[in-house]
Design a protein around this motif. Structure first.
Motif, PDB file in Angstrom:
ATOM      1  N   MET A   8       0.926  -0.746   0.557  1.00  0.00           N
ATOM      2  CA  MET A   8      -0.073   0.268   0.318  1.00  0.00           C
ATOM      3  C   MET A   8       0.575   0.894   0.139  1.00  0.00           C
ATOM      4  O   MET A   8       0.653   2.644  -0.326  1.00  0.00           O
ATOM      5  CB  MET A   8      -1.193  -0.129   1.125  1.00  0.00           C
ATOM      6  N   LEU A   9       2.234   1.360   1.245  1.00  0.00           N
ATOM      7  CA  LEU A   9       2.557   2.457   1.186  1.00  0.00           C
ATOM      8  C   LEU A   9       3.029   2.372  -0.355  1.00  0.00           C
ATOM      9  O   LEU A   9       3.350   3.934  -0.619  1.00  0.00           O
ATOM     10  CB  LEU A   9       3.909   2.158   1.321  1.00  0.00           C
ATOM     11  N   LYS A  10       4.228   1.155  -0.881  1.00  0.00           N
ATOM     12  CA  LYS A  10       4.709   1.510  -2.239  1.00  0.00           C
ATOM     13  C   LYS A  10       3.910   2.764  -3.499  1.00  0.00           C
ATOM     14  O   LYS A  10       4.036   2.650  -4.580  1.00  0.00           O
ATOM     15  CB  LYS A  10       4.912   0.379  -2.438  1.00  0.00           C
ATOM     16  N   GLU A  11       2.407   1.575  -3.559  1.00  0.00           N
ATOM     17  CA  GLU A  11       1.713   1.955  -4.840  1.00  0.00           C
ATOM     18  C   GLU A  11       1.130   4.087  -4.378  1.00  0.00           C
ATOM     19  O   GLU A  11       0.794   3.887  -4.896  1.00  0.00           O
ATOM     20  CB  GLU A  11       0.561   1.182  -4.055  1.00  0.00           C
ATOM     21  N   TRP A  12       1.179   4.338  -2.650  1.00  0.00           N
ATOM     22  CA  TRP A  12       1.124   5.780  -2.608  1.00  0.00           C
ATOM     23  C   TRP A  12       2.684   6.531  -3.100  1.00  0.00           C
ATOM     24  O   TRP A  12       2.130   7.028  -3.519  1.00  0.00           O
ATOM     25  CB  TRP A  12       1.168   5.636  -1.567  1.00  0.00           C
ATOM     26  N   VAL A  13       3.171   5.733  -3.118  1.00  0.00           N
ATOM     27  CA  VAL A  13       4.434   6.509  -3.374  1.00  0.00           C
ATOM     28  C   VAL A  13       5.015   6.414  -4.555  1.00  0.00           C
ATOM     29  O   VAL A  13       4.790   7.708  -5.254  1.00  0.00           O
ATOM     30  CB  VAL A  13       5.396   6.255  -2.647  1.00  0.00           C
ATOM     31  N   TRP A  14       4.782   5.696  -5.490  1.00  0.00           N
ATOM     32  CA  TRP A  14       4.847   5.210  -6.791  1.00  0.00           C
ATOM     33  C   TRP A  14       3.033   5.203  -7.874  1.00  0.00           C
ATOM     34  O   TRP A  14       3.024   4.913  -8.647  1.00  0.00           O
ATOM     35  CB  TRP A  14       4.607   3.896  -7.352  1.00  0.00           C
ATOM     36  N   GLY A  15       2.002   6.526  -6.999  1.00  0.00           N
ATOM     37  CA  GLY A  15       0.719   6.890  -7.740  1.00  0.00           C
ATOM     38  C   GLY A  15       1.346   7.851  -8.702  1.00  0.00           C
ATOM     39  O   GLY A  15       2.509   7.895  -9.467  1.00  0.00           O
ATOM     40  N   PRO A  16      -0.269   7.888  -9.983  1.00  0.00           N
ATOM     41  CA  PRO A  16       0.351   8.685 -10.353  1.00  0.00           C
ATOM     42  C   PRO A  16       0.574  10.357 -10.123  1.00  0.00           C
ATOM     43  O   PRO A  16       1.071  10.382 -11.239  1.00  0.00           O
ATOM     44  CB  PRO A  16      -1.225   9.036 -10.969  1.00  0.00           C
ATOM     45  N   TRP A  17       0.560  10.580  -8.912  1.00  0.00           N
ATOM     46  CA  TRP A  17       1.386  12.304  -8.777  1.00  0.00           C
ATOM     47  C   TRP A  17       2.859  11.589  -8.888  1.00  0.00           C
ATOM     48  O   TRP A  17       3.120  12.876 -10.108  1.00  0.00           O
ATOM     49  CB  TRP A  17       0.840  12.168  -7.546  1.00  0.00           C
ATOM     50  N   LEU A  18       3.326  10.637  -8.216  1.00  0.00           N
ATOM     51  CA  LEU A  18       5.104  11.003  -8.799  1.00  0.00           C
ATOM     52  C   LEU A  18       5.711  10.265 -10.342  1.00  0.00           C
ATOM     53  O   LEU A  18       5.948  11.090 -11.005  1.00  0.00           O
ATOM     54  CB  LEU A  18       5.640  10.207  -8.024  1.00  0.00           C
ATOM     55  N   LEU A  19       4.298   9.397 -10.861  1.00  0.00           N
ATOM     56  CA  LEU A  19       4.837   9.234 -12.647  1.00  0.00           C
ATOM     57  C   LEU A  19       4.809  10.032 -13.153  1.00  0.00           C
ATOM     58  O   LEU A  19       5.142  10.533 -14.060  1.00  0.00           O
ATOM     59  CB  LEU A  19       4.524   7.451 -12.579  1.00  0.00           C
ATOM     60  N   GLY A  20       3.822  11.153 -13.218  1.00  0.00           N
ATOM     61  CA  GLY A  20       3.132  12.058 -13.844  1.00  0.00           C
ATOM     62  C   GLY A  20       4.170  13.269 -13.589  1.00  0.00           C
ATOM     63  O   GLY A  20       4.467  13.612 -14.629  1.00  0.00           O
ATOM     64  N   MET A  21       4.925  12.706 -12.705  1.00  0.00           N
ATOM     65  CA  MET A  21       5.831  14.320 -12.457  1.00  0.00           C
ATOM     66  C   MET A  21       6.924  13.974 -13.245  1.00  0.00           C
ATOM     67  O   MET A  21       7.813  14.675 -13.583  1.00  0.00           O
ATOM     68  CB  MET A  21       5.810  14.681 -10.948  1.00  0.00           C
ATOM     69  N   MET A  22       7.402  12.665 -12.622  1.00  0.00           N
ATOM     70  CA  MET A  22       8.572  12.422 -13.687  1.00  0.00           C
ATOM     71  C   MET A  22       8.878  12.032 -14.671  1.00  0.00           C
ATOM     72  O   MET A  22       9.227  13.001 -15.975  1.00  0.00           O
ATOM     73  CB  MET A  22       9.212  10.719 -13.225  1.00  0.00           C
ATOM     74  N   LEU A  23       7.263  11.885 -16.338  1.00  0.00           N
ATOM     75  CA  LEU A  23       7.314  11.955 -16.907  1.00  0.00           C
ATOM     76  C   LEU A  23       7.391  13.622 -17.206  1.00  0.00           C
ATOM     77  O   LEU A  23       8.637  14.078 -18.300  1.00  0.00           O
ATOM     78  CB  LEU A  23       6.241  11.508 -17.363  1.00  0.00           C
ATOM     79  N   ALA A  24       7.173  13.980 -16.549  1.00  0.00           N
ATOM     80  CA  ALA A  24       6.500  15.604 -17.067  1.00  0.00           C
ATOM     81  C   ALA A  24       7.578  16.654 -16.902  1.00  0.00           C
ATOM     82  O   ALA A  24       8.244  17.329 -17.938  1.00  0.00           O
ATOM     83  CB  ALA A  24       6.241  16.548 -15.994  1.00  0.00           C
ATOM     84  N   VAL A  25       8.814  16.597 -15.991  1.00  0.00           N
ATOM     85  CA  VAL A  25      10.152  16.628 -15.518  1.00  0.00           C
ATOM     86  C   VAL A  25      11.119  16.174 -17.292  1.00  0.00           C
ATOM     87  O   VAL A  25      11.650  16.962 -18.020  1.00  0.00           O
ATOM     88  CB  VAL A  25      11.059  16.550 -14.917  1.00  0.00           C
ATOM     89  N   GLY A  26      11.086  15.343 -17.743  1.00  0.00           N
ATOM     90  CA  GLY A  26      11.959  14.565 -18.824  1.00  0.00           C
ATOM     91  C   GLY A  26      11.151  15.418 -19.964  1.00  0.00           C
ATOM     92  O   GLY A  26      12.090  15.538 -20.824  1.00  0.00           O
ATOM     93  N   LEU A  27      10.073  15.147 -19.922  1.00  0.00           N
ATOM     94  CA  LEU A  27       9.505  15.984 -21.193  1.00  0.00           C
ATOM     95  C   LEU A  27       9.654  17.105 -21.135  1.00  0.00           C
ATOM     96  O   LEU A  27       9.807  17.858 -22.635  1.00  0.00           O
ATOM     97  CB  LEU A  27       7.921  15.275 -21.395  1.00  0.00           C
ATOM     98  N   TYR A  28       9.764  18.277 -20.357  1.00  0.00           N
ATOM     99  CA  TYR A  28       9.542  19.100 -20.656  1.00  0.00           C
ATOM    100  C   TYR A  28      11.096  19.281 -21.114  1.00  0.00           C
ATOM    101  O   TYR A  28      11.928  20.443 -21.665  1.00  0.00           O
ATOM    102  CB  TYR A  28       9.767  19.841 -18.945  1.00  0.00           C
ATOM    103  N   TYR A  29      11.884  18.845 -20.422  1.00  0.00           N
ATOM    104  CA  TYR A  29      13.221  18.817 -20.829  1.00  0.00           C
ATOM    105  C   TYR A  29      14.051  19.098 -22.189  1.00  0.00           C
ATOM    106  O   TYR A  29      14.480  18.962 -23.194  1.00  0.00           O
ATOM    107  CB  TYR A  29      14.932  18.415 -20.136  1.00  0.00           C
ATOM    108  N   THR A  30      12.767  17.483 -22.865  1.00  0.00           N
ATOM    109  CA  THR A  30      12.754  16.915 -24.343  1.00  0.00           C
ATOM    110  C   THR A  30      12.450  18.197 -25.412  1.00  0.00           C
ATOM    111  O   THR A  30      12.810  18.532 -26.493  1.00  0.00           O
ATOM    112  CB  THR A  30      12.039  15.714 -24.284  1.00  0.00           C
ATOM    113  N   LEU A  31      10.741  18.241 -24.961  1.00  0.00           N
ATOM    114  CA  LEU A  31      10.964  20.022 -25.517  1.00  0.00           C
ATOM    115  C   LEU A  31      11.235  20.880 -25.841  1.00  0.00           C
ATOM    116  O   LEU A  31      11.620  21.748 -26.535  1.00  0.00           O
ATOM    117  CB  LEU A  31       9.276  19.746 -25.602  1.00  0.00           C
TER     118      LEU A  31
END
Length: 453
Positions: A8-31
């Motif tokens: 449960m703790l792992k699923e909360w930590v790696w929830g959509p909020w963190l996954l989205g944040m990681m992708l957003a940072v990478g995509l920001y620098y890519t763009l």
């Protein structure tokens, strides 16, 4: 903590909020840099492994040594056991999302290394010290977040750096050579202690030699298996893409496991490898940034993809992942293959079925070298974080790290992976905030690299 609470703790930590944040940072620098990792691939290749990689002087840490240590901390059990775990938990579609996360993560790694060199400082020992702790404190002006990051890094080094690697190593030796895990723990802890007490320079000299050897063994084996089953590759690729976009597959964890396993493998977004690259002598921020791109490319796009291909080209394994299971694939694999295979043992099985029993021996040798190199590489960066917290007093950290290696060999794999995922997520948050806050300071080279800033 009970397994269900860890989940449960792992699923909360790696929830959509963190996954989205990681992708957003990478995509920001890519763009922002117009797909630099793809459109300017020749430039970053020549600026890293494609250029000269020589020691600047005997007593210093060269860019090549720093890169080998960084790759040693990433290229390892995450490329083998991590991919197998992602498949068993999220299905074949997880591999596609691992690719997506890695392409974006190339530019995240570039920014981390760039800022790490930009804000590094030379310590009393004469070596450079840098990484997220320094660019968070000096760039963001937040000592509290810097301390939080350093603390999370120390915890992650006990999980991802020692326990996971030791567990996968013991699992491989037990499966291949039937060596009792207790003796694996004794031998590994003793060997690690000899290397770790020699400091960063000894560690980097070891990884400089150990990484090419272990990676070479695995690459040769993987390529042989894939070429022997080359006719299966179209079916493998079709399965991965088809399952990646199935709604019930995504809901079943393909996206989450793909991204988290990709991050676990290449560490883009965690900032950990910038700690190692920042120690390099005679290198610019742009040069070390391009080494970060190469790290992610080699680690995930190449090594993890080969592992996925090695496993899925076997028809009896692929047939399991073609089943639309609502209860997970781990039990189906056990039923189909007649034995319980977890982590690296699944890849070992696939290789042995193609090249014979000797393949299992070679994959075990590669896994031992991978795991040991990752253990000493992660100790090197964990030490930097511990030194930041304690002012350089590392005796207690060394003892705890060795104890974590010993216990990791004896613990259940699922528990170790869950703990490591939690620590990884805790590391990512302050680092990602810093990457966004300091985004305007990051620049990419416009011409051929090897220029000093």
């Amino acid at each position: 903590m009970p397994q269900s609470r860890l989940e449960m703790l792992k699923e909360w930590v790696w929830g959509p909020w963190l996954l989205g944040m990681m992708l957003a940072v990478g995509l920001y620098y890519t763009l922002r840099f117009r797909g630099f990792q793809i459109c300017r691939w020749k430039l970053w290749w020549e600026g890293s492994v494609g250029g000269e990689a020589k020691k600047t002087e005997e007593a210093s840490i060269s860019p090549f040594q720093a890169a080998c240590t960084a790759l040693a901390a990433t290229v390892g059990t995450g490329n083998i056991a991590g991919v197998a775990t992602a498949l068993a938990a999220g299905g074949a579609g997880a591999i596609f999302w691992m690719w997506v996360a890695s392409f974006a993560g190339m530019m995240t790694a570039y920014a981390e290394n760039y800022l790490g060199v930009l804000y590094r400082e030379r310590g009393k020992d004469g070596q450079y010290h840098g990484g997220p702790m320094f660019y968070i404190e000096k760039g963001m002006k937040s000592k509290a977040l810097a301390l939080l990051y350093a603390g999370c890094t120390v915890l992650a080094s006990f999980g991802m750096g020692s326990m996971v690697q030791a567990n996968s190593l013991a699992d491989t030796l037990h499966y291949t050579f039937h060596l009792p895990t207790f003796w694996c723990a004794i031998l590994l802890t003793g060997a690690a202690g000899v290397i770790l007490w020699g400091g960063s320079r000894r560690i980097m000299r070891v990884t400089e030699k150990l990484l090419p050897f272990s990676a070479g063994i695995y690459l040769v084996l993987a390529v042989v298996v894939v070429l022997a089953n080359v006719r299966e590759l179209p079916a493998v690729f079709a399965l991965i893409v088809r399952e990646a976009f199935r709604f019930d597959s995504i809901a079943g964890g393909a996206l989450g496991y793909g991204i988290s396993r990709g991050v676990f493998s290449n560490e883009a977004g965690l900032g950990s490898l910038s700690i190692l690259h920042s120690q390099s002598e005679g290198s610019s921020a742009q040069e070390q940034g391009m080494w970060g791109i190469f790290d992610v490319f080699f680690d995930t796009i190449l090594m993890c993809s080969l592992t996925a291909a090695v496993i899925l080209v076997r028809p009896e394994i692929r047939a399991v992942f073609e089943v639309r299971s609502k209860v997970g694939w781990e039990g189906l694999l056990t039923k189909a293959l007649g034995q319980s295979l977890d982590g690296a043992s699944l890849a070992s099985y696939a290789i042995s079925k193609t090249v014979g029993s000797g393949g299992g021996i070679f994959i075990a040798l590669a896994m031992v070298c991978f795991a040991f190199a990752t253990i000493v590489g992660w100790y090197c960066l964990g030490c930097q974080a511990a030194a930041y917290l304690t002012g350089g007093r590392l005796f207690l950290y060394r003892l705890i790290y060795l104890e974590a290696i010993f216990l990791g060999c004896l613990m259940q794999l699922k528990t170790v992976w869950n703990l490591s995922d939690i620590f990884n997520g805790m590391m990512a948050v302050p680092n990602l905030l810093a990457l966004l806050y300091l985004r305007k300071q990051v620049k990419v080279p416009l011409k051929k690299a090897k220029q000093r800033e």
